[in-house]
Scaffold this active site. Structure first.
Site, PDB file in Angstrom:
ATOM      1  N   THR A  39      24.351  37.134  30.566  1.00  0.00           N
ATOM      2  CA  THR A  39      24.470  35.870  29.831  1.00  0.00           C
ATOM      3  C   THR A  39      25.566  35.958  28.769  1.00  0.00           C
ATOM      4  OG1 THR A  39      22.690  36.627  28.396  1.00  0.00           O
ATOM      5  CG2 THR A  39      22.079  35.145  30.180  1.00  0.00           C
ATOM      6  N   GLY A  40      26.347  37.025  28.830  1.00  0.00           N
ATOM      7  CA  GLY A  40      27.425  37.200  27.846  1.00  0.00           C
ATOM      8  C   GLY A  40      28.632  36.315  28.148  1.00  0.00           C
ATOM      9  N   HIS A 272      47.199  46.742  31.113  1.00  0.00           N
ATOM     10  CA  HIS A 272      47.792  45.688  31.950  1.00  0.00           C
ATOM     11  C   HIS A 272      49.275  45.933  32.242  1.00  0.00           C
ATOM     12  CE1 HIS A 272      44.079  43.841  31.006  1.00  0.00           C
ATOM     13  NE2 HIS A 272      44.431  43.268  29.865  1.00  0.00           N
TER      14      HIS A 272
END
Ligand SMILES: *[C@@H]1O[C@H](CO)[C@@H](O)[C@H](O)[C@H]1NC(C)=O
Ligand SMILES: *[C@@H]1O[C@H](CO)[C@@H](O)[C@H](O)[C@H]1NC(C)=O
Ligand SMILES: *[C@@H]1O[C@H](CO)[C@@H](O)[C@H](O)[C@H]1NC(C)=O
Ligand SMILES: *[C@@H]1O[C@H](CO)[C@@H](O)[C@H](O)[C@H]1NC(C)=O
Length: 791
Positions: A39-40, A272
């Site tokens: 539910t984060g 990234h």
């Protein structure tokens, strides 16, 4: 409930499937998906949508699914929260609304919340899964745990999973983790070791969502498919530079307690941008579908990266950051955070293919626009005399445009003066209708543009790769540690650096413009505030070069840098005079560390030096192989010879190694070198001999007490040094004193005592060898820096 859903699935399969799909269906099994932290924020924003997408795509595969959102809260409180999140998932455009509604309804029924706090909770979950499998008579395909948690919880949860949730009967276990994977090399290694005790490496899927971006995922296929165009130009001869850029407009409000410990380099560059860098520069794999080969080739890039030094990075911090830090962490007004929110780093790859090609990685918060791209800028060797807007006059570049920015869609752009790229498979299309927009200096109409037919969320892409076990879309443990090994020394060296403060947004102006200067980078505009006191401090005459006498010979003295400047200029002058006179310049150079600065100066500033007419001889050499780091020739090679255009024939290393042994009298190395000198150098008289002086006053390899005066007329001799390596080969005083010019270079505070003594003693070459340097017809000049002269 379970039975109904399964029946629905079977119906769907039967409707849409052909024989092959049904055969496929029989081989498949049940997959349990558990999002821990279900539910984060991340789960809410991307993960459930990604799993819904997976479910939609897999409906016909014959796999069945159950989904669990796990969390610390009790089920009665969290179930409605999860339900709200799940209701918001959406179908892609090509799914008809009725079908979408049906799929959503099924998905909602397949998903439920479970409290996952204690080991008991995990056990219960496992029992529940097994019970349902049994009741429905299904075979299990595997269990997928997605840990959407703060990193500090990984080890504990992984342990619980290992202890209670491992499937049996050949089904797989896959556990997905999100960055940060540590904070530096050591912490990453520690985390890897700890996780390794609960999970096997092949069970761990470390996500870098950048690898799920459609354009990033297409870099390798693009390179492979366009190989015939790229092979001739993808190298140092054609690439001007590589830029990998991720600009953000957001600040870090609300995330400071995390961000302040990481900063932009750990948050973006280490992962990234580094991933993109490896995809752009790695050797192409033979088989793109082989995860093992792709990961292997990626890893190789790290082993050829040159270390990142402090002056290969600039850092910045947006102005409001300090205040936010103080507010969010309750630090006092005096607290100063040096955490960078902007960084530009210049990397180099030590491979013949990319030698000298600058690879820039840049990212920052609070910049003027949100955009991510990688650009390969090629050199353009065409000079346009009349029509600079002609297509062949324009920049040549390939842009991997990850998204956002002025283009608004992800794309691969190849400027039209390069080549027309092969059109990519079914999921991509060429764009020919453009609205007027400029991409990195070129109007879009100057590019061939390809874009995905449908934009897909990175997480959805990666989630489907997890199910397919495509590990090359994830970070391997080796890759992760190699990346930290590259970045950690830089992070350490930047630790105390003050970032440049920038106002944020368009106001940044040219404040963050970067200049590449050889192997270093810096900000282009200097923002230096010098107080009047600082201006007044240095006295003008400290830059003067002083001339005088030392031991009745000429002396030049200055601070080290000016001294080098002067000595280099004097050597060039001697070289030019010799070449004018006889077409050739014979220079004999001594080893050791003193002349290194001189070599750098000659290599970097003296481009008009007549190197092609210069012969380089050795004053002395240690009896070690030339490849040995202790070899004088090795040092000369690294610091001078490899940087200048000198014909190989003109380089004369001393023959210390003959008959596969070092400096043996019978091998006649010394007479051999002497013969070479006599043959090449008129009258064996070098034009210029550069000597250093040791603490014991030795010069060349003529040491105190070694009866160097007794070598008679021979020009070259084997000598003994009191320090290792003991054996040396050296020019004798006979050779040195025939020279037209001799320079004695003495530098550093450590030599002050020696200079003081030498100023007093009488000539006594046995005791003070350097006093034997007395050119018969030539000129002797001492070059002594102020440190050595004045102490
Ligand atoms: C998992 O737990 C078992 C004990 O339950 C242990 O023997 C094993 O080494 C652990 N790790 C892995 C990777 O299986
Ligand atoms: C490429 O690798 C994949 C995955 O390992 C394998 O299935 C396939 O057979 C390989 N193709 C070739 C041509 O080796
Ligand atoms: C900062 O102080 C406020 C008020 O004293 C308190 O409510 C808040 O929890 C503190 N925040 C942190 C991060 O310590
Ligand atoms: C060699 O040196 C002698 C004496 O210095 C000079 O007279 C002669 O011209 C030189 N020869 C050449 C070829 O430079």
């Amino acid at each position: 409930m379970f039975v109904t859903v399964l029946l629905l699935l079977v119906t769907l399969c039967a409707q849409g499937g052909n024989g092959l799909e049904r055969a496929e269906a029989q081989r498949s099994g049940h997959v349990s998906v558990v999002i821990v932290g279900g539910t984060g924020d991340l789960a809410k924003k991307y993960l459930w949508q990604g799993f819904f997408q997976l479910y939609v795509n897999q409906v016909r595969s014959g796999n069945s699914f159950s989904f669990y959102g796990g969390g610390l809260s009790p089920a009665d409180a969290a179930t409605p929260v999860l339900f709200e999140i799940l209701k918001a998932v959406s179908c892609s455009k090509d799914v008809a609304p009725e079908r979408c509604a049906l799929l959503k309804e099924q998905f909602l029924r397949l998903a439920r919340y479970r409290q996952l706090k204690t080991l008991e909770d995990y056990r219960d979950l496992a029992e529940h899964i097994e019970r349902e499998l049994q009741q429905e008579g299904m075979t299990e395909a595997g269990r997928l745990f997605y840990l959407s948690l703060p990193a500090f919880a990984y080890v504990d949860v992984a342990d619980k999973i290992n202890n209670s949730c491992r499937p049996t009967g050949g089904a797989w276990l896959r556990v997905v983790l999100e960055k940060p994977f540590g904070h530096d090399f050591r912490s990453a290694q520690e985390l890897a070791t700890q996780l390794g005790s609960s999970l096997k490496d092949e069970e761990m899927y470390r996500i870098d969502h950048y690898l799920g971006k459609q354009v990033v995922a297409k870099i390798l296929p693009f390179r492979v498919e366009n190989r015939k165009f790229l092979d001739p130009i993808w190298n140092k001869h054609h690439i001007e530079r590589v830029e990998i850029v991720m600009k953000e407009t957001l600040d870090v409000k609300g995330r400071i307690s995390f961000y302040d410990q990481y900063g932009v380099i750990r948050d973006v560059l280490q992962n990234h941008l580094t991933e993109v860098m490896t995809l752009l520069t790695m050797r192409l794999p033979m088989n793109l579908s082989s995860s093992e080969e792709v990961l292997q080739k990626k890893l190789q890039v790290f082993s050829s990266m040159l270390p990142l030094r402090k002056n290969q990075a600039v850092v910045g911090q947006y102005q409001a950051y300090q205040t936010t830090v103080q507010q969010e962490t309750n630090k006092t007004k005096g607290h100063v955070s040096l955490t960078p929110t902007f960084a530009a780093v210049l990397a180099h790859i030590d491979e013949a293919q990319y030698e000298g090609v600058p690879v820039l990685m840049i990212s920052g918060k609070m910049l003027d626009e949100r955009v991510g791209y990688a650009r390969i800028l090629f050199k353009n060797d065409i000079f346009c005399l009349q029509n600079p807007s002609g297509v062949h006059c324009k920049p040549k570049q390939i842009v991997f445009y990850f998204g956002h920015g002025s283009l608004q869609y992800p794309a691969i752009l190849v400027s039209k003066n390069l080549f027309r790229p092969v059109s990519m498979d079914g999921d991509w299309k060429e764009v020919t209708e453009h609205t007027e927009v400029n991409i990195l200096g070129l109007p879009i109409s100057d590019y061939y543009v390809q874009t995905p037919t449908e934009q897909k969320e990175a997480y959805s892409q990666l989630i489907s790769h997890i199910l397919a076990g495509r590990k090359n879309s994830f970070i391997s443990a080796e890759n992760l540690l190699a990346s930290w090994a590259l970045w950690t020394p830089l992070l350490d060296s930047l630790a105390g650096s003050h970032p440049r403060i920038y106002p944020g947004g368009a106001d940044n102006g040219d404040l963050l413009d970067i200049r590449v200067n050889g192997k270093d980078i810096g900000y282009n505009s200097e923002v230096v505030i010098i107080s009047p006191e600082q201006m007044g401090g240095a006295s003008a005459n400290s830059f003067q070069v002083m001339q005088g006498k030392f031991r009745s010979a000429d002396m030049v003295s200055a601070w080290a840098e000016e001294l080098m400047e002067r000595l280099a200029a004097d050597i060039q002058e001697a070289a030019e005079a010799a070449v004018r006179e006889g077409g050739v310049f014979h220079l004999a150079i001594s080893g050791g560390s003193t002349p290194l600065a001189l070599f750098h100066r000659l290599a970097l500033h003296h481009f008009s030096f007549p190197w092609s007419h210069t012969h380089v001889w050795m004053v002395d050499e240690r009896c070690v192989p030339l490849t040995d780091l202790e070899s004088n020739f090795h040092g000369l090679h690294d610091h001078l010879l490899q940087h200048v255009r000198i014909p190989y024939f003109n380089i004369h290393p001393m023959p210390v190694q003959l008959n596969q042994r070092l400096c043996v009298e019978e091998d006649g190395g010394a007479p051999l070198y002497e013969k070479e000198i006599s043959k090449s150098v008129n009258g064996s008289s070098f034009h210029f001999v550069l000597l250093g002086v040791g603490y014991d006053s030795h010069t060349a390899s003529l040491f105190p007490g070694s009866k160097v005066g007794e070598l008679g007329e021979s020009l070259v001799a084997l000598t003994e040094s009191p320090v290792k390596p003991h054996q040396r080969m050296s020019l004798t005083f006979s050779a040195i004193n025939r020279a037209r010019a001799v320079a004695l270079l003495v530098m550093g505070k450590g030599k002050h005592e020696l200079i003081t003594q030498l100023s007093r003693v009488k000539d006594d070459p046995d005791k003070w060898p350097v006093t034997g340097v007395k050119p018969a017809d030539g000129r002797l000049v001492w070059y002594i820096d102020y440190d050595a002269l004045l102490g």
